[in-house]
Design an enzyme around this catalytic site. Structure first.
Site, mmCIF file in Angstrom:
data_model
loop_
_atom_site.group_PDB
_atom_site.id
_atom_site.type_symbol
_atom_site.label_atom_id
_atom_site.label_comp_id
_atom_site.label_asym_id
_atom_site.label_seq_id
_atom_site.Cartn_x
_atom_site.Cartn_y
_atom_site.Cartn_z
ATOM 1 N N LYS A 54 -11.470 29.083 -2.121
ATOM 2 C CA LYS A 54 -12.547 29.747 -2.875
ATOM 3 C C LYS A 54 -12.842 31.122 -2.287
ATOM 4 O O LYS A 54 -13.045 32.090 -3.015
ATOM 5 C CB LYS A 54 -13.807 28.862 -2.872
ATOM 6 C CG LYS A 54 -13.635 27.600 -3.719
ATOM 7 C CD LYS A 54 -14.741 26.576 -3.484
ATOM 8 C CE LYS A 54 -14.395 25.250 -4.156
ATOM 9 N NZ LYS A 54 -15.346 24.175 -3.884
ATOM 10 N N GLN A 98 -20.676 22.445 -0.785
ATOM 11 C CA GLN A 98 -19.382 21.752 -0.825
ATOM 12 C C GLN A 98 -19.590 20.246 -0.681
ATOM 13 O O GLN A 98 -20.252 19.788 0.254
ATOM 14 C CB GLN A 98 -18.479 22.301 0.300
ATOM 15 C CG GLN A 98 -17.081 21.741 0.286
ATOM 16 C CD GLN A 98 -16.274 22.145 -0.955
ATOM 17 O OE1 GLN A 98 -16.328 23.280 -1.410
ATOM 18 N NE2 GLN A 98 -15.534 21.203 -1.512
ATOM 19 N N ASP A 121 -21.456 25.689 -9.783
ATOM 20 C CA ASP A 121 -20.611 24.491 -9.904
ATOM 21 C C ASP A 121 -20.926 23.719 -11.192
ATOM 22 O O ASP A 121 -20.161 22.867 -11.619
ATOM 23 C CB ASP A 121 -20.867 23.550 -8.712
ATOM 24 C CG ASP A 121 -19.739 23.595 -7.688
ATOM 25 O OD1 ASP A 121 -18.633 24.037 -8.041
ATOM 26 O OD2 ASP A 121 -19.975 23.180 -6.539
#
Ligand code: NAD
Length: 297
Positions: A54, A98, A121
């Site tokens: 990422k 995460q 997300d």
């Protein structure tokens, strides 16, 4: 029949090129570069690999990013305080925690703390709910990446029978929502299967479009797939491989070699859905910076 290969690497690069150009235009107008804050709790090696990918993608498209690494002993309150700090920081456009989190932390609770306007997300209940209502929202990156693959390859989804194997909050469920909505790009008749599904083949054999996100190596064999089906393999499984330097290799949830002889289109692992997930995250972060989903009035 031998299926055409869906090249996720190529499509992801096209998405990233578009994002790179849009970021340059945005910055060229006098705005600061979009900024993504990544929060990692603990030191899970796989999480570090994902964050590395990422971070590199951000650098590639001109998005600024930094990762805050927190001790795996952190309390829920301390973690939520860190998130709240970034929620109100105008220099932060996107916040990504995460997953997975250490077992003493509830991912639901933590995700709900993220300002939904920064939830790139697409996991916050506000975004999940708006997805279900066909309203503008941050869409979960992996299923949004799959929809982008359909668009690029002009694979018709409308009125087809789509079967999704896997019903997690981050892949299977939002995938099924995107496919099934009547007013958005989906419009497919959609079946969701999960670990309680009694006879998986009964469903998969009828799928015009089969999407597998179960985390079970080679779960789907050729005899479970309809001739000419479109097969999307979301699974990423690490299996031991003595011939590889790393001692392991990555394989999908689909037995690629046998299924490719029956399918019309298929994604490989790696190089299929994986790169799309990161590309869609870049897209969402730019949307957050531009406040395109939730404009401030
Ligand atoms: P998860 O473990 O949270 O969910 C798995 C789902 O599959 C559950 O709904 C479960 O009921 C179902 N399932 C498990 N075994 C099954 C079986 N035998 N038959 C039918 N259903 C079954 O996993 P997840 O986070 O949704 O991830 C799924 C897979 O996708 C994993 O391999 C993960 O690594 C991969 N993944 C890939 C990407 C990507 O970018 N390509 C992103 C996220 C997850």
């Amino acid at each position: 029949m031998s299926a055409e290969i869906i090249d996720g690497k190529k499509v992801a690069e096209l998405v990233r090129t578009r994002v790179r150009e849009d970021v340059a235009e945005w910055v060229g107008k006098g705005n600061r570069a979009p900024f993504l804050k990544v929060i990692l709790v603990g030191d899970d090696p796989a999480s570090r690999v994902y964050i590395g990918a990422k971070t590199r993608a951000c650098e590639d498209v001109g998005i600024e990013t930094s990762t805050e690494i927190l001790q795996d002993t952190i309390s829920a309150k301390e973690l939520k305080d860190v998130i709240r700090m970034y929620n109100t920081d105008d220099a932060v456009d996107g916040i990504l925690v995460q997953l997975p989190l250490p077992s003493h932390l509830s991912s639901h609770d933590v995700i709900e703390t993220i300002n939904h306007k920064k939830d790139v997300d697409g996991f916050h209940p506000m975004n999940v709910g708006r997805l279900a209502l066909d309203q503008p929202c941050f869409r979960s990156c992996t299923p949004a990446g799959v929809m982008e693959l359909f668009k690029y390859y002009s694979i018709a989804v409308k009125a087809k029978h789509a079967v999704v194997v896997g019903a997690s909050n981050i892949v299977g469920s939002p995938m099924a929502t995107m496919l099934s909505r009547e007013n958005s790009s989906g419009k497919a008749t959609t079946t969701i299967c999960h670990k309680y599904t009694r006879d998986l083949t009964l469903h998969t054999i009828n799928a015009d479009i089969l999407i597998v996100a179960a985390g079970q190596p080679h779960l789907i064999k050729a005899e479970m797939v309809k001739e000419g089906a479109v097969v999307i393999d979301v699974g990423i499984n690490r299996v031991a491989d003595e011939t590889s330097e790393k001692g392991y290799k990555l394989i999908g949830d689909v037995d690629f070699e046998s299924v490719r002889k029956k399918a019309s289109w298929i994604t490989p692992v790696p190089g299929g859905v994986g790169p799309m997930t990161v590309a869609m995250l870049m897209k969402n972060t730019l949307l957050a910076a531009k406040q395109s989903i939730y404009p401030t009035d």
